[in-house]
Design an enzyme around this catalytic site. Structure first.
Site, PDB file in Angstrom:
ATOM      1  N   LYS A 139       0.835  -1.218   0.000  1.00  0.00           N
ATOM      2  CA  LYS A 139       0.000   0.000   0.000  1.00  0.00           C
ATOM      3  C   LYS A 139       0.865   1.261   0.000  1.00  0.00           C
ATOM      4  O   LYS A 139       0.639   2.182  -0.777  1.00  0.00           O
ATOM      5  CB  LYS A 139      -0.943   0.012   1.218  1.00  0.00           C
ATOM      6  CG  LYS A 139      -1.886  -1.176   1.279  1.00  0.00           C
ATOM      7  CD  LYS A 139      -2.828  -1.111   2.465  1.00  0.00           C
ATOM      8  CE  LYS A 139      -2.154  -1.232   3.812  1.00  0.00           C
ATOM      9  NZ  LYS A 139      -1.513  -2.545   4.071  1.00  0.00           N
ATOM     10  N   ARG A 177     -10.642   0.344   7.931  1.00  0.00           N
ATOM     11  CA  ARG A 177     -10.217  -1.026   8.231  1.00  0.00           C
ATOM     12  C   ARG A 177     -11.283  -1.827   8.945  1.00  0.00           C
ATOM     13  O   ARG A 177     -11.087  -3.002   9.219  1.00  0.00           O
ATOM     14  CB  ARG A 177      -9.004  -0.951   9.147  1.00  0.00           C
ATOM     15  CG  ARG A 177      -7.690  -1.212   8.465  1.00  0.00           C
ATOM     16  CD  ARG A 177      -6.646  -0.970   9.520  1.00  0.00           C
ATOM     17  NE  ARG A 177      -5.426  -1.657   9.334  1.00  0.00           N
ATOM     18  CZ  ARG A 177      -4.355  -1.118   8.787  1.00  0.00           C
ATOM     19  NH1 ARG A 177      -4.394   0.081   8.258  1.00  0.00           N
ATOM     20  NH2 ARG A 177      -3.242  -1.788   8.757  1.00  0.00           N
ATOM     21  N   ARG A 193      11.522  -5.588   5.293  1.00  0.00           N
ATOM     22  CA  ARG A 193      11.282  -4.150   5.072  1.00  0.00           C
ATOM     23  C   ARG A 193      12.161  -3.292   5.977  1.00  0.00           C
ATOM     24  O   ARG A 193      12.386  -3.601   7.139  1.00  0.00           O
ATOM     25  CB  ARG A 193       9.813  -3.821   5.366  1.00  0.00           C
ATOM     26  CG  ARG A 193       9.564  -2.309   5.338  1.00  0.00           C
ATOM     27  CD  ARG A 193       8.134  -1.938   5.290  1.00  0.00           C
ATOM     28  NE  ARG A 193       7.357  -2.488   6.370  1.00  0.00           N
ATOM     29  CZ  ARG A 193       6.031  -2.409   6.444  1.00  0.00           C
ATOM     30  NH1 ARG A 193       5.363  -1.787   5.489  1.00  0.00           N
ATOM     31  NH2 ARG A 193       5.390  -2.926   7.443  1.00  0.00           N
ATOM     32  N   ARG A 197      10.383  -1.498  11.491  1.00  0.00           N
ATOM     33  CA  ARG A 197       9.232  -1.143  12.312  1.00  0.00           C
ATOM     34  C   ARG A 197       9.062  -2.134  13.451  1.00  0.00           C
ATOM     35  O   ARG A 197       9.313  -3.312  13.278  1.00  0.00           O
ATOM     36  CB  ARG A 197       7.968  -1.126  11.437  1.00  0.00           C
ATOM     37  CG  ARG A 197       7.598   0.278  10.991  1.00  0.00           C
ATOM     38  CD  ARG A 197       6.537   0.304   9.964  1.00  0.00           C
ATOM     39  NE  ARG A 197       5.321  -0.405  10.295  1.00  0.00           N
ATOM     40  CZ  ARG A 197       4.255  -0.455   9.492  1.00  0.00           C
ATOM     41  NH1 ARG A 197       4.279   0.171   8.330  1.00  0.00           N
ATOM     42  NH2 ARG A 197       3.182  -1.113   9.838  1.00  0.00           N
ATOM     43  N   ARG A 238      -1.787  -9.134  12.883  1.00  0.00           N
ATOM     44  CA  ARG A 238      -2.278  -8.160  11.892  1.00  0.00           C
ATOM     45  C   ARG A 238      -3.109  -8.858  10.821  1.00  0.00           C
ATOM     46  O   ARG A 238      -4.111  -8.318  10.361  1.00  0.00           O
ATOM     47  CB  ARG A 238      -1.091  -7.405  11.261  1.00  0.00           C
ATOM     48  CG  ARG A 238      -0.492  -6.393  12.228  1.00  0.00           C
ATOM     49  CD  ARG A 238       0.964  -6.145  11.962  1.00  0.00           C
ATOM     50  NE  ARG A 238       1.235  -5.266  10.844  1.00  0.00           N
ATOM     51  CZ  ARG A 238       2.467  -5.071  10.346  1.00  0.00           C
ATOM     52  NH1 ARG A 238       3.495  -5.697  10.868  1.00  0.00           N
ATOM     53  NH2 ARG A 238       2.638  -4.247   9.343  1.00  0.00           N
TER      54      ARG A 238
END
Ligand code: AP5
Ligand code: ZN
Length: 216
Positions: A13, A88, A127, A160, A171
């Site tokens: 995203k 969400r 990431r 993160r 998640r």
């Protein structure tokens, strides 16, 4: 144009938002980025949101809705918005749609990025992000020129806190139970284009552009 970009953690995203914003002169509203900024600045909202985020759980709807209601009315949204990571939950979607209708900024298109879990795991654990300018990297798929250093602003890259396999599972559960129904809700309104986001970034973006041109 008013766009929602949806998909599970690591679907791309943020990466695709950066590319979309180069083509469309609209405001980027990432609820995840806004929350992380509040956490960094230790605001009341940040302090409340932090524990949910660190566990990979969703932040309560009332906090998120108030934040977005205010943001959507800022002058830079006059030309349209790209909402990344919101709504969400069905409650967020229904509250948002009422506000959007009231201020004449209804959703024009919803992009649903679809990727299977094994790929998401590899993307999330690899990431790296720049805490200063927000640039997104991946140790294999999209490495910075100098390892651990941002190409854009030379800051030290970070991982993160919620980018672990354990948090990713939480998640994903939240995505399956709370966010997938939101995609169905917009599907019933005929607004959603489902995109295979396991493809190379250039190809994913090409498919997004085609979908948006259809809605323009
Ligand atoms: P948020 O920040 O929205 O995180 P998320 O939805 O988990 O999504 P990510 O940012 O992890 O992934 P992404 O899809 O943007 O992927 P990216 O482009 O970085 O939310 C964080 C937390 O905040 C939530 O858990 C919740 O607590 C809270 N929150 C936020 N909004 C909320 C709301 N509305 N309600 C309640 N709580 C809320 O890509 C991932 C990696 O893959 C990168 O390394 C990238 O380089 C790589 N990559 C991307 N695309 C490709 C590709 N096509 N091929 C190969 N690699 C790729
Ligand atoms: Zn940077």
């Amino acid at each position: 144009m008013n766009i929602l970009i949806m998909g599970p953690a690591g679907a791309g995203k943020g990466t695709m938002s950066d590319l979309i914003l180069k083509e469309y002169n609209i405001a980027h509203i990432s609820t995840g980025d806004m929350l992380r900024e509040n956490v960094r600045n230790s605001t009341a909202l940040g302090l409340e949101a932090q524990s949910y985020m660190n566990q990979g759980k969703l932040v309560p709807d009332d906090l998120i809705n108030a934040m977005v209601e205010d943001r959507i009315q800022q002058p830079d949204c006059a030309n349209g918005y790209l909402l990344d990571g919101f709504p969400r939950t069905l409650v967020q979607a229904e509250v948002f749609d009422k506000i959007a209708e009231k201020i004449g900024k209804e959703v024009d298109a919803v992009i649903d990025l679809q990727v299977k879990f094994e790929i998401l795991e590899e993307r999330i654990t690899g990431r790296r992000i720049c805490p200063k300018c927000g640039a997104i990297y991946h140790i294999h798929n999209h490495p910075s020129k100098v390892e651990g250093v941002c190409d854009v602003c030379e800051s030290e890259l970070q991982q993160r806190k919620d980018d672990t396999v354990e948090q990713l599972k939480v998640r994903m559960e939240a995505y399956e139970s709370s966010t997938k129904p939101v995609i169905d809700y917009y599907d019933q309104k005929g607004l959603v284009t489902h995109i295979d986001a396991a493809q190379k970034p250039e190809k994913v973006f090409e498919d997004i552009k085609k979908a948006l041109e259809k809605n323009a």
